[in-house]
Write a protein that holds these residues in place. Structure first.
Motif, mmCIF file in Angstrom:
data_model
loop_
_atom_site.group_PDB
_atom_site.id
_atom_site.type_symbol
_atom_site.label_atom_id
_atom_site.label_comp_id
_atom_site.label_asym_id
_atom_site.label_seq_id
_atom_site.Cartn_x
_atom_site.Cartn_y
_atom_site.Cartn_z
ATOM 1 N N VAL A 23 34.794 47.022 16.957
ATOM 2 C CA VAL A 23 34.871 47.351 18.382
ATOM 3 C C VAL A 23 34.008 46.347 19.167
ATOM 4 O O VAL A 23 32.805 46.268 18.933
ATOM 5 N N PRO A 24 34.616 45.572 20.068
ATOM 6 C CA PRO A 24 33.808 44.651 20.866
ATOM 7 C C PRO A 24 32.784 45.421 21.697
ATOM 8 O O PRO A 24 33.066 46.515 22.186
ATOM 9 N N LYS A 25 31.607 44.837 21.844
ATOM 10 C CA LYS A 25 30.539 45.541 22.563
ATOM 11 C C LYS A 25 30.939 45.905 23.990
ATOM 12 O O LYS A 25 30.485 46.907 24.513
ATOM 13 N N SER A 50 24.926 51.322 17.129
ATOM 14 C CA SER A 50 24.371 50.163 17.824
ATOM 15 C C SER A 50 23.408 49.397 16.931
ATOM 16 O O SER A 50 22.418 48.857 17.387
ATOM 17 N N ALA A 51 23.707 49.348 15.632
ATOM 18 C CA ALA A 51 22.825 48.653 14.691
ATOM 19 C C ALA A 51 22.674 47.186 15.040
ATOM 20 O O ALA A 51 21.685 46.561 14.682
ATOM 21 N N GLY A 52 23.643 46.636 15.754
ATOM 22 C CA GLY A 52 23.571 45.229 16.126
ATOM 23 C C GLY A 52 22.594 44.972 17.255
ATOM 24 O O GLY A 52 22.398 43.836 17.654
ATOM 25 N N ASP A 53 21.988 45.999 17.825
ATOM 26 C CA ASP A 53 21.118 45.837 18.997
ATOM 27 C C ASP A 53 19.638 45.831 18.642
ATOM 28 O O ASP A 53 18.811 46.087 19.484
ATOM 29 N N ARG A 54 19.280 45.575 17.404
ATOM 30 C CA ARG A 54 17.878 45.719 16.987
ATOM 31 C C ARG A 54 16.934 44.768 17.705
ATOM 32 O O ARG A 54 15.844 45.139 18.048
ATOM 33 N N GLY A 55 17.357 43.509 17.895
ATOM 34 C CA GLY A 55 16.456 42.511 18.478
ATOM 35 C C GLY A 55 15.992 42.876 19.872
ATOM 36 O O GLY A 55 14.816 42.868 20.167
ATOM 37 N N GLY A 56 16.937 43.214 20.738
ATOM 38 C CA GLY A 56 16.592 43.699 22.059
ATOM 39 C C GLY A 56 16.192 42.639 23.054
ATOM 40 O O GLY A 56 16.784 42.538 24.100
ATOM 41 N N ARG A 57 15.206 41.825 22.765
ATOM 42 C CA ARG A 57 14.682 40.889 23.765
ATOM 43 C C ARG A 57 15.625 39.714 23.996
ATOM 44 O O ARG A 57 16.369 39.321 23.121
ATOM 45 N N GLN A 66 30.562 42.764 17.529
ATOM 46 C CA GLN A 66 31.309 44.002 17.328
ATOM 47 C C GLN A 66 30.389 45.087 16.775
ATOM 48 O O GLN A 66 29.429 44.786 16.078
ATOM 49 N N VAL A 67 30.734 46.318 17.088
ATOM 50 C CA VAL A 67 30.010 47.460 16.551
ATOM 51 C C VAL A 67 31.028 48.439 15.981
ATOM 52 O O VAL A 67 32.232 48.280 16.169
ATOM 53 N N ASN A 68 30.538 49.437 15.290
ATOM 54 C CA ASN A 68 31.389 50.501 14.767
ATOM 55 C C ASN A 68 31.134 51.779 15.559
ATOM 56 O O ASN A 68 30.079 51.932 16.167
ATOM 57 N N MET A 96 40.039 48.571 14.038
ATOM 58 C CA MET A 96 40.646 49.332 12.946
ATOM 59 C C MET A 96 40.137 50.771 12.968
ATOM 60 O O MET A 96 38.977 51.017 13.295
ATOM 61 N N VAL A 97 41.019 51.691 12.582
ATOM 62 C CA VAL A 97 40.659 53.104 12.499
ATOM 63 C C VAL A 97 40.945 53.574 11.079
ATOM 64 O O VAL A 97 42.045 53.394 10.562
ATOM 65 N N LYS A 98 39.926 54.155 10.430
ATOM 66 C CA LYS A 98 40.104 54.653 9.062
ATOM 67 C C LYS A 98 39.279 55.922 8.892
ATOM 68 O O LYS A 98 38.476 56.274 9.752
ATOM 69 N N TRP A 99 39.482 56.596 7.782
ATOM 70 C CA TRP A 99 38.685 57.789 7.510
ATOM 71 C C TRP A 99 37.229 57.401 7.342
ATOM 72 O O TRP A 99 36.912 56.422 6.681
ATOM 73 N N ALA A 100 36.349 58.165 7.949
ATOM 74 C CA ALA A 100 34.916 57.979 7.733
ATOM 75 C C ALA A 100 34.556 58.645 6.419
ATOM 76 O O ALA A 100 34.847 59.819 6.208
#
Length: 123
Positions: A23-25, A50-57, A66-68, A96-100
């Motif tokens: 999913v694009p941010k 939002s695991a891709g947002d760790r850096g922040g600064r 992309q995020v999930n 993409m959509v799949k079973w979690a």
């Protein structure tokens, strides 16, 4: 292990949660996801990973683009309809959509562990 044999089918037969990947941010917003997926049934919960947002600064220029997201419906049938849909999610064919898998599900009160799951083994 969840990835083997009939157990995987067991939780798929009862699951009401789908994993939405790539999913694009710019569209990874709870409200946008809720509106889109409500066409398949009532949406109980949307969680953006939002695991891709760790850096922040510094605006996060080096973060993942992309995020999930996890979308939990109020019924298995609605989740199944979302997975079976051939339409581009939010007009994006890469999403993409799949079973979690159970490990990817929200462990809140809505989602019960599948029968014979984690808590069946005793020492």
């Amino acid at each position: 292990a969840w990835g083997q044999g009939g157990r995987q089918e067991e939780w798929r037969m009862a699951s009401d949660t789908v994993l939405v990947t790539n999913v694009p941010k710019n569209v990874a917003e709870e409200q946008k996801m809720r509106v889109y997926f409500s066409r398949f049934g009532k949406v109980a919960r949307v969680i953006i990973d939002s695991a891709g947002d760790r850096g922040g600064r510094g605006g996060g220029g080096g973060d993942r683009e992309q995020v999930n997201a996890r979308v939990t419906f109020t019924s298995h049938e609605s989740a199944q309809a979302a997975i079976r849909s051939v339409d581009a999610v939010l007009s994006n064919r890469f999403i993409m959509v799949k079973w979690a898998a159970p490990s990817e599900m929200d462990h809140g009160p809505v989602v019960d562990p599948p029968p014979g799951g984690r808590h069946s083994m005793r020492a």
